[in-house]
Scaffold this motif. Structure first.
Motif, mmCIF file in Angstrom:
data_model
loop_
_atom_site.group_PDB
_atom_site.id
_atom_site.type_symbol
_atom_site.label_atom_id
_atom_site.label_comp_id
_atom_site.label_asym_id
_atom_site.label_seq_id
_atom_site.Cartn_x
_atom_site.Cartn_y
_atom_site.Cartn_z
ATOM 1 N N UNK A 35 0.917 -48.872 -18.802
ATOM 2 C CA UNK A 35 2.040 -48.413 -19.629
ATOM 3 C C UNK A 35 1.640 -47.177 -20.434
ATOM 4 N N UNK A 36 0.459 -47.216 -21.045
ATOM 5 C CA UNK A 36 -0.011 -46.068 -21.821
ATOM 6 C C UNK A 36 -0.223 -44.855 -20.931
ATOM 7 N N UNK A 37 -0.744 -45.101 -19.717
ATOM 8 C CA UNK A 37 -0.934 -44.006 -18.773
ATOM 9 C C UNK A 37 0.401 -43.406 -18.365
ATOM 10 N N UNK A 38 1.395 -44.254 -18.121
ATOM 11 C CA UNK A 38 2.726 -43.764 -17.758
ATOM 12 C C UNK A 38 3.305 -42.885 -18.862
ATOM 13 N N UNK A 39 3.163 -43.327 -20.107
ATOM 14 C CA UNK A 39 3.679 -42.534 -21.220
ATOM 15 C C UNK A 39 3.012 -41.165 -21.270
ATOM 16 N N UNK A 40 1.691 -41.135 -21.049
ATOM 17 C CA UNK A 40 0.946 -39.869 -21.136
ATOM 18 C C UNK A 40 1.261 -38.938 -19.975
ATOM 19 N N UNK A 41 1.412 -39.488 -18.748
ATOM 20 C CA UNK A 41 1.601 -38.608 -17.591
ATOM 21 C C UNK A 41 3.013 -38.041 -17.498
ATOM 22 N N UNK A 42 3.895 -38.424 -18.414
ATOM 23 C CA UNK A 42 5.166 -37.714 -18.523
ATOM 24 C C UNK A 42 4.922 -36.268 -18.956
ATOM 25 N N UNK A 43 3.752 -36.018 -19.596
ATOM 26 C CA UNK A 43 3.373 -34.645 -19.940
ATOM 27 C C UNK A 43 3.111 -33.804 -18.703
ATOM 28 N N UNK A 44 2.226 -34.227 -17.791
ATOM 29 C CA UNK A 44 2.058 -33.493 -16.535
ATOM 30 C C UNK A 44 3.333 -33.393 -15.706
ATOM 31 N N UNK A 45 4.204 -34.413 -15.766
ATOM 32 C CA UNK A 45 5.490 -34.307 -15.079
ATOM 33 C C UNK A 45 6.293 -33.135 -15.657
ATOM 34 N N UNK A 46 6.292 -33.008 -16.983
ATOM 35 C CA UNK A 46 6.957 -31.884 -17.644
ATOM 36 C C UNK A 46 6.310 -30.569 -17.248
ATOM 37 N N UNK A 47 4.990 -30.559 -17.175
ATOM 38 C CA UNK A 47 4.217 -29.401 -16.738
ATOM 39 C C UNK A 47 4.668 -28.961 -15.345
ATOM 40 N N UNK A 48 4.847 -29.925 -14.451
ATOM 41 C CA UNK A 48 5.303 -29.620 -13.096
ATOM 42 C C UNK A 48 6.695 -29.009 -13.084
ATOM 43 N N UNK A 49 7.593 -29.532 -13.924
ATOM 44 C CA UNK A 49 8.932 -28.941 -14.024
ATOM 45 C C UNK A 49 8.865 -27.492 -14.500
#
Length: 484
Positions: A35-49
């Motif tokens: 869960x904590x990893x999922x919350x953090x990797x929304x940052x790289x997802x934003x980076x990809x956008x």
């Protein structure tokens, strides 16, 4: 007394420690870690956008009738490239911030320039608002590329750290694909609205996630570190043993860096490895391949180049996901070597493609195949290259960067690695046309092939295998201390 009689108790003690640690990990529940990893990797997802946004947005902005907003080719080039300026500044800035306010707050902080940047783009009335929005989202991307791998590596234990860390690059390429797919259906303003959703969600979710135990212990906040470990490891695993291991590795390190620390192999060895890996990642020719992707698809008679870019992004997502699944099984070095071999072969074949495409072999630097039957060669080599890059040299340098530095040097070391990555990306992109003028297109890709071969040698002789090792064991490796 026999020498072996002296060594047996020591070896037995080490083996007992390893068995005890293995027993501890057997009790760990990973649900909240995921869960904590999922919350953090929304940052790289934003980076990809952010990275993918310019590809579908620029054609819209070049066709817009309003002269205050319409981009000419030079302005479109700046719209696409100013992100790297913001990212370089963000990466340098993040190295200081992450050691001052912590990993969690830095992750939360980087959501703000994402949101503000996309908001400025949504409300843009002129070119300068577009540029400002891109710079701000680039700033957030630079911070993200440093802090999220660091946050995940300090939360995760060695059994899952490779998979969790590889999710960073997986989410980057997923975000790129998301922007490409969104661009098929949405205009540039609505695409910016869509792109602002992941960072907003990250900001909310991270409020409920813990700070990393390593940072808390480095600050002397042991009770909070134990609470963080209870959250991340589940109620069945006592955090005392892991806290003691982390504190043992930190003994004698201090909380600040001085020039004398650069003589310490625990710092200068991983710093050298991290910087060279980031440099080699860009010297693989990834930007050159992506630069030619659209023209290669056109030569292969694809009518819609925007759909072709979605296909390329989909390949990256699939094989980056495969790398994440294999990272804790095959190991970092194996994937880097296989990746290097695939890219060495594919860039060499690309050189052959450009050489054969010129019927006179006159050394023209502009790619323009005159033999349609050669399109399969370009498509095959591009597919092999993207597959190879996604399996190894795409995700692994970021993962290794987050693993190899001691706690006191992670902010500075990661910052220098991120700065190297963005600076070398800028240099390679800006000098690419000059290289083609001097070496021809074929010669340039053969140069990339040679550099990919050097990557393989560097991996074999210098990159440590971190699979299955705790962060404390990795530090011991650079100290020259043997761990069983």
């Amino acid at each position: 007394m026999d020498r072996d009689d002296v060594s047996r108790p020591l070896l037995g003690s080490q083996n007992d420690d390893e068995l005890e640690h293995s027993s501890y990990l057997d009790k760990v529940k990973n649900g909240k870690l995921y869960l904590a990893t999922f919350a953090a990797i929304l940052g790289p997802l934003s980076f990809g956008f952010v990275l993918g946004y310019s590809s579908p947005a620029i054609p819209d902005l070049r066709r817009i009738p309003d002269p205050r907003m319409q981009l000419d080719p030079e302005e479109a080039s700046w719209f696409g490239s100013v992100v790297t300026i913001g990212a370089a500044v963000g990466g340098l800035f993040a190295g200081w911030v992450v050691d001052k306010i912590g990993r969690k707050l830095t992750v939360m902080f980087c959501a703000m320039p994402y949101i503000f940047g996309f908001t400025i783009i949504i409300a843009a009335q002129n070119h300068w608002m577009l540029y400002l929005g891109r710079i701000m989202t680039g700033l957030a991307s630079g911070i993200t590329s440093l802090v999220v791998p660091l946050y995940i590596s300090e939360m995760a234990h060695e059994r899952v750290r490779g998979t969790m860390g590889s999710c960073v690059q997986l989410m980057v390429v997923t975000g790129i694909m998301g922007a490409y797919v969104g661009g098929l259906f949405l205009g540039w303003r609505w695409l910016a609205v869509t792109s602002s959703v992941p960072p907003a969600l990250m900001l909310v979710l991270m409020c409920f996630m813990p700070e990393t135990p390593h940072f808390l212990l480095a600050q002397g906040r042991r009770a909070e570190a134990q609470e963080a470990l209870r959250f991340l490891r589940g109620p069945g695993a006592s955090p005392e043993e892991e806290c003691a291991r982390i504190e043992g590795a930190m003994q004698g390190q201090g909380n600040s860096l001085g020039w004398s620390d650069l003589k310490d192999p625990v710092l200068y060895k991983p710093l050298g490895i991290g910087i060279v890996m980031m440099l080699f990642q860009q010297l693989t020719g990834i930007n050159a391949i992506m630069f030619y992707a659209e023209s290669i698809f056109e030569k292969a008679h694809f009518k819609r180049s925007d759909i072709a870019t979605v296909i390329v992004a989909s390949i990256q997502v699939v094989f980056t996901a495969l790398a994440a699944l294999l990272m804790d099984r095959a190991g970092r070095k194996v994937l880097l070597i296989l990746s290097g071999v695939a890219m060495t072969i594919s860039t060499a074949v690309f050189g052959v493609y450009f050489w054969l495409s010129n019927p006179n072999h006159s050394g023209a630097s502009v790619p323009g195949p005159t033999q349609p039957d050669l399109a399969w060669l370009a498509l095959a080599s591009m597919g092999l290259f993207i597959t190879g890059f996604a399996l190894g040299w795409g995700p692994t340098p970021w993962l290794v960067m987050s693993e190899i530095f001691p706690t006191r040097g992670r902010g500075l070391g990661s910052s220098l690695c991120v700065l190297t990555n963005w600076a070398s990306a800028f240099i390679v992109t800006k000098t690419f046309h000059n290289l083609m003028d001097v070496l021809t297109s074929a010669g340039t890709f053969w140069l990339f092939s040679c550099l990919c071969a050097v990557n393989i040698l560097f991996t074999i002789f210098f990159v440590p295998e971190t699979k299955g090792k705790s962060l404390e064991q990795i530090q011991a490796h650079f100290k020259g201390v043997r761990h069983s």
